[in-house]
Design a protein around this motif. Structure first.
Motif, PDB file in Angstrom:
ATOM      1  N   ASP A   1       0.820  -1.216   0.000  1.00 27.22           N
ATOM      2  CA  ASP A   1       0.000   0.000   0.000  1.00 27.22           C
ATOM      3  C   ASP A   1       0.848   1.258   0.000  1.00 27.22           C
ATOM      4  O   ASP A   1       0.490   2.268  -0.609  1.00 27.22           O
ATOM      5  CB  ASP A   1      -0.932   0.008   1.211  1.00 27.22           C
ATOM      6  CG  ASP A   1      -2.015  -1.055   1.125  1.00 27.22           C
ATOM      7  OD1 ASP A   1      -2.185  -1.627   0.027  1.00 27.22           O
ATOM      8  OD2 ASP A   1      -2.677  -1.310   2.144  1.00 27.22           O
TER       9      ASP A   1
ATOM     10  N   PRO B   1      -8.081  -6.383   4.906  1.00 29.47           N
ATOM     11  CA  PRO B   1      -9.260  -6.528   4.032  1.00 29.47           C
ATOM     12  C   PRO B   1      -9.878  -7.911   4.193  1.00 29.47           C
ATOM     13  O   PRO B   1      -9.202  -8.871   4.585  1.00 29.47           O
ATOM     14  CB  PRO B   1      -8.692  -6.307   2.623  1.00 29.47           C
ATOM     15  CG  PRO B   1      -7.225  -6.550   2.745  1.00 29.47           C
ATOM     16  CD  PRO B   1      -6.848  -6.155   4.127  1.00 29.47           C
TER      17      PRO B   1
ATOM     18  N   THR C   1     -10.608 -10.102   2.190  1.00 33.27           N
ATOM     19  CA  THR C   1     -10.076 -11.157   1.328  1.00 33.27           C
ATOM     20  C   THR C   1      -8.697 -11.646   1.761  1.00 33.27           C
ATOM     21  O   THR C   1      -8.187 -12.612   1.184  1.00 33.27           O
ATOM     22  CB  THR C   1      -9.982 -10.650  -0.122  1.00 33.27           C
ATOM     23  OG1 THR C   1      -9.193  -9.444  -0.156  1.00 33.27           O
ATOM     24  CG2 THR C   1     -11.373 -10.351  -0.678  1.00 33.27           C
TER      25      THR C   1
ATOM     26  N   GLY D   1     -14.237   0.975   2.500  1.00 30.95           N
ATOM     27  CA  GLY D   1     -13.688  -0.366   2.427  1.00 30.95           C
ATOM     28  C   GLY D   1     -12.974  -0.831   3.677  1.00 30.95           C
ATOM     29  O   GLY D   1     -11.814  -1.246   3.610  1.00 30.95           O
ATOM     30  N   PHE D   2     -13.656  -0.797   4.834  1.00 27.60           N
ATOM     31  CA  PHE D   2     -13.057  -1.318   6.054  1.00 27.60           C
ATOM     32  C   PHE D   2     -14.146  -1.961   6.902  1.00 27.60           C
ATOM     33  O   PHE D   2     -15.343  -1.786   6.658  1.00 27.60           O
ATOM     34  CB  PHE D   2     -12.356  -0.208   6.848  1.00 27.60           C
ATOM     35  CG  PHE D   2     -13.280   0.811   7.460  1.00 27.60           C
ATOM     36  CD1 PHE D   2     -13.789   0.645   8.742  1.00 27.60           C
ATOM     37  CD2 PHE D   2     -13.659   1.937   6.745  1.00 27.60           C
ATOM     38  CE1 PHE D   2     -14.655   1.578   9.301  1.00 27.60           C
ATOM     39  CE2 PHE D   2     -14.516   2.875   7.295  1.00 27.60           C
ATOM     40  CZ  PHE D   2     -15.019   2.690   8.575  1.00 27.60           C
ATOM     41  N   THR D   3     -13.727  -2.711   7.901  1.00 25.37           N
ATOM     42  CA  THR D   3     -14.653  -3.355   8.826  1.00 25.37           C
ATOM     43  C   THR D   3     -14.599  -2.637  10.159  1.00 25.37           C
ATOM     44  O   THR D   3     -13.534  -2.538  10.773  1.00 25.37           O
ATOM     45  CB  THR D   3     -14.282  -4.833   9.029  1.00 25.37           C
ATOM     46  OG1 THR D   3     -14.341  -5.513   7.776  1.00 25.37           O
ATOM     47  CG2 THR D   3     -15.235  -5.500  10.012  1.00 25.37           C
TER      48      THR D   3
ATOM     49  N   ARG E   1      -5.267  -0.510   2.604  1.00 24.22           N
ATOM     50  CA  ARG E   1      -6.274  -1.526   2.932  1.00 24.22           C
ATOM     51  C   ARG E   1      -6.259  -1.887   4.414  1.00 24.22           C
ATOM     52  O   ARG E   1      -7.116  -2.657   4.865  1.00 24.22           O
ATOM     53  CB  ARG E   1      -6.023  -2.779   2.088  1.00 24.22           C
ATOM     54  CG  ARG E   1      -6.262  -2.577   0.599  1.00 24.22           C
ATOM     55  CD  ARG E   1      -5.677  -3.728  -0.194  1.00 24.22           C
ATOM     56  NE  ARG E   1      -4.209  -3.677  -0.175  1.00 24.22           N
ATOM     57  CZ  ARG E   1      -3.432  -4.653  -0.651  1.00 24.22           C
ATOM     58  NH1 ARG E   1      -3.980  -5.738  -1.160  1.00 24.22           N
ATOM     59  NH2 ARG E   1      -2.125  -4.524  -0.603  1.00 24.22           N
TER      60      ARG E   1
ATOM     61  N   THR F   1      -6.874  -0.788   8.194  1.00 26.40           N
ATOM     62  CA  THR F   1      -7.769   0.220   8.762  1.00 26.40           C
ATOM     63  C   THR F   1      -7.025   1.296   9.541  1.00 26.40           C
ATOM     64  O   THR F   1      -7.341   2.486   9.426  1.00 26.40           O
ATOM     65  CB  THR F   1      -8.813  -0.452   9.672  1.00 26.40           C
ATOM     66  OG1 THR F   1      -9.496  -1.464   8.931  1.00 26.40           O
ATOM     67  CG2 THR F   1      -9.814   0.562  10.184  1.00 26.40           C
TER      68      THR F   1
END
Length: 746
Positions: free
Chosen positions: A187, A414, A416, A586-588, A663, A665
């Protein structure tokens, strides 16, 4: 008059350092080129020597217990989990059980692997999924983080994938941290590829000249490469977090651009005023150069405050931040002046904006006038702007009152990511997250009855799902495993840690596990936070006093800088804790914020805010010293720095947003949060709140008691320079974004 001020008023003279830079520019650049080449060699592979942890307090009870358990009971602290998927056959099928035992025996024979256990050897229900299709083989790879990662790299390919009737995936804390380190490196490279060309485009828009635009970028690259070399050296003596590389890139580009913008702008002003190249460089170093050095010290102090914390995650950002700030300032005050001496008037060459202006009638130069009019409007309605702006910033910060602190886990990655997939399956499909419970180490001689009585008492504690053990060893030591109800590191689990530590026992106990580590980390931060805040505030007050000679301005600077961070902290909770925009970004969301992140973000954002504050205050003070007109000086300062600060903030925000595309957090939170803080500071606090508050305090703004005033006269620092190379007004902006008409001086 102090020696510093005498030098400033001395006209064409300059210090020894200034004479060296202007007299031997080729030698200066040659030495810099050699040192940069050496830095590239020295800093190569630095990321591979960094760690991805560092949230633990080395002196905490949980750290002691973890290390003791690792020595005596390797199986109690598994950091690698093999998730064995048997499909419809189920984990108890004879062929599946035979293959799983073979894998466990093979893993146990691997060099560097200890404490191998599995569902098939222990029968523990915690190691078997509720649907019976999956089970776990757990192991411990001992040693330092980098050594353990090397072992994992060696053995992982042999276990991951299909093995007869089963499919094996790798998870566990070590696998998560190792994959996080890999993702961060990837990243960071992508962020640099995004940030560098965008930064160059923005610099061309600000300067007009492609030549001038390349200078700040060059300073930033030198600072980044030099810092990587410094970090590589530091890894020989202590742990350094891989996350610190993100700060190196962001501050290396951002601050180098800030400093170079300030220096190049002042140099072009002097050229436009009729100075020759050497005189313009000397004057620039005596004025803007002094402010750059002063600004670098304020930023470095804010970042140095993180050294008081025991967690190497935070200390790593101090190492990287101090190095990159000082290197950026050094490059801006040595390489940049040397390049300007060699370039002369050619610093304005290759004005790419002429292509856009071709065929258009030349427009009247009113650059900067808008900032002056805005400042005048704000000061005419100072109470309204001060109250409304303050209320708005406080309102934006209100969500932070509901902050919940947690710890970083696999959900930083991520969805995945391979290790994240495994941890999600363990979290959702197993009765207790393997490796995620609380461990109680018991030391001292005890009878089986005493062990059993202790287990019964801790099993009855509120919030405990079950307690298992003891597992004993020679030498009078044992351990118990406690599985809390609910989240592994939730508020309930943290309460259980406190109850376990308070529980009476006929032997010495110490508690560890993710929840205990979080409790100890929060305690360490709470214990050291007043010291860190005190260092930042006191040193900032002193430095701003030395710059302005006022006791009011430093207090204003600290309070307004802190207020500028409210939007960042409120957004962090609203977005990352509560999960708003999680799908878009795009994060949890885990429902909490990693404990060290607010501390890190405060130190970084506060330092950057002071950076812009110093630029503005130095210009206001310079004009106030020259005219004695308070309101005019505020307008003048904003006119001459408003565009510069905004341009610098936008460029730094672009760099931070590029970092925020990560990716991971925590890195996303750091990048986007600091970008928001920088923009709020430049566009709201510096543009609205500072002029309105300074209007309300009036001439009292510059008050200081007699003894402190005399102290400042002797030791103070000022950008004020009465030397005027061409007998024209002091400031004439050259680029369309920065130029001021000479008639703006009153």
């Amino acid at each position: 008059m102090s020696e510093v001020k005498k030098s400033a008023a001395g006209g064409g003279g300059g210090g020894g350092w200034t004479r060296f830079v202007t007299a031997r520019p080729r030698l200066t650049l040659l030495v810099a080129l050699v040192l940069t080449a050496l830095a590239v060699l020295a800093g190569g592979g630095v990321a591979d020597r960094m760690g991805s942890g560092g949230w633990e307090d080395p002196a905490a009870e949980s750290t002691y217990a973890t290390e003791a358990l690792e020595r005596r009971f390797p199986g109690s602290q598994p950091n690698v989990l093999l998730l064995v998927d048997a499909g419809a056959a189920g984990v108890d099928a004879p062929a599946v059980a035979a293959e799983a035992r073979r894998l466990a025996e093979r893993l146990d024979a691997e060099p560097g692997v200890d404490g191998v256990g599995s569902y098939w050897s222990t029968g523990s229900p915690a190691l078997r999924s509720e649907d019976g299709r999956q089970a776990v083989i757990a192991a411990r790879i001992a040693g330092e983080e980098k050594d353990a990662a090397a072992v994992l790299d060696r053995i992982a390919p042999a276990y991951r994938g299909a093995h007869g009737p089963v499919e094996v995936s790798l998870g566990g804390g070590l696998a998560v941290r190792h994959e996080m380190q890999t993702v961060i490196q990837e990243d960071l490279l992508r962020a640099e590829l995004i940030a560098l060309p965008l930064t160059l485009v923005l610099l061309v828009m600000v300067f007009g000249s492609a030549v001038a635009a390349l200078l700040p970028l060059g300073v930033g690259i030198v600072a980044i490469l030099g810092t990587n070399a410094v970090l590589r050296g530091i890894t020989e003596f202590t742990d350094v977090s891989v996350f610190a590389q993100n700060l190196t890139t962001a501050l290396g580009l951002g601050l180098a651009i800030d400093y170079a913008l300030f220096v190049v702008r002042r140099y072009r002003e002097e050229l436009a005023a009729g100075a020759d190249t050497y005189t313009a460089v000397r004057t620039t170093l005596r004025t803007a150069g002094r402010t750059v050095l002063f600004s670098a010290l304020t930023v470095a102090v804010s970042l140095a405050a993180m050294l008081v914390f025991p967690q190497y995650f935070l200390r790593s950002f101090a190492y990287a931040g101090i190095a990159v700030v000082l290197l950026a300032a050094t490059a801006a005050l040595t390489l940049l002046p040397a390049a300007l001496v060699l370039l002369g008037d050619r610093v304005n060459a290759l004005d790419l904006r002429r292509l856009l202006r071709r065929g258009r009638a030349p427009r009247k130069d009113t650059s900067g006038a808008g900032w002056g009019r805005a400042a005048a409007l704000v000061m005419r309605r100072a109470p309204v702007f001060a109250i409304v702006t303050t209320a708005g910033l406080v309102l934006l910060g209100l969500p932070f009152l509901g902050v919940k602190f947690g710890t970083a886990d696999d959900r930083q990655l991520p969805v995945t990511a391979a290790s994240r997939v495994v941890q999600d399956q363990l979290r959702d499909g197993f009765p207790g997250n393997p490796g995620g419970g609380i461990t109680v180490l018991a030391e001292g001689t005890a009878t089986p009855a005493q062990y059993a009585d202790f287990r019964e008492r801790i099993s009855a504690l509120d919030g405990v799902g079950r307690a298992e053990g003891p597992v004993t060893a020679g030498g009078g030591s044992a351990y118990f495993t406690v599985v809390p109800e609910g989240e592994t590191v939730g508020a309930g689990a943290q309460r259980v840690v406190g109850e376990l530590r308070a529980a009476e026992a006929p032997f010495a106990t110490s508690v560890t596990g993710p929840a205990a580590v979080l409790v100890d980390s929060k305690d360490a931060i709470a214990d050291r936070l007043p010291w860190a805040a005190g260092i930042i505030v006191l040193v900032t007050l002193l430095l701003v006093f030395l710059l302005t000679g006022s006791v009011v301005v430093p207090v204003q600077a600290v309070l307004l800088n802190a207020l500028s961070l409210t939007a960042m902290f409120g957004a962090v909770v609203w977005v990352f804790q509560e999960g708003h925009l999680a799908g878009l970004l795009g994060f949890t969301s885990t429902g909490d914020i990693e404990t060290t992140l607010p501390v890190l973000m405060f130190c970084v954002a506060f330092g950057l805010s002071m950076d812009y504050g110093v630029f503005l205050l130095s210009r206001i003070k310079e004009e106030y010293d020259a005219t004695g007109d308070h309101e005019h000086s505020v307008r003048f300062g904003l006119r001459h720095t408003g565009g510069l600060i905004t341009a610098a903030a936008v460029i730094l925000a672009v760099v931070m947003v590029a970092i925020g595309t990560s990716r991971v957090t925590n890195t996303k939170m750091l990048g986007l949060g600091v970008a928001l803080a920088v923009l709020m500071d430049a566009m709201v606090v510096r543009s609205l709140l500072v002029p309105s508050v300074m209007k309300l305090t009036g001439r009292l703004t510059w008050w200081a008691p007699g003894p402190l005033r005399r102290f400042h006269d002797r030791f103070g620092i000022s950008e004020n320079d009465t030397y005027n190379p061409a007998g024209t007004p002091d400031v004439i902006e050259v680029s369309e974004e920065l130029r001021e008409a000479a008639s703006s001086r009153q």
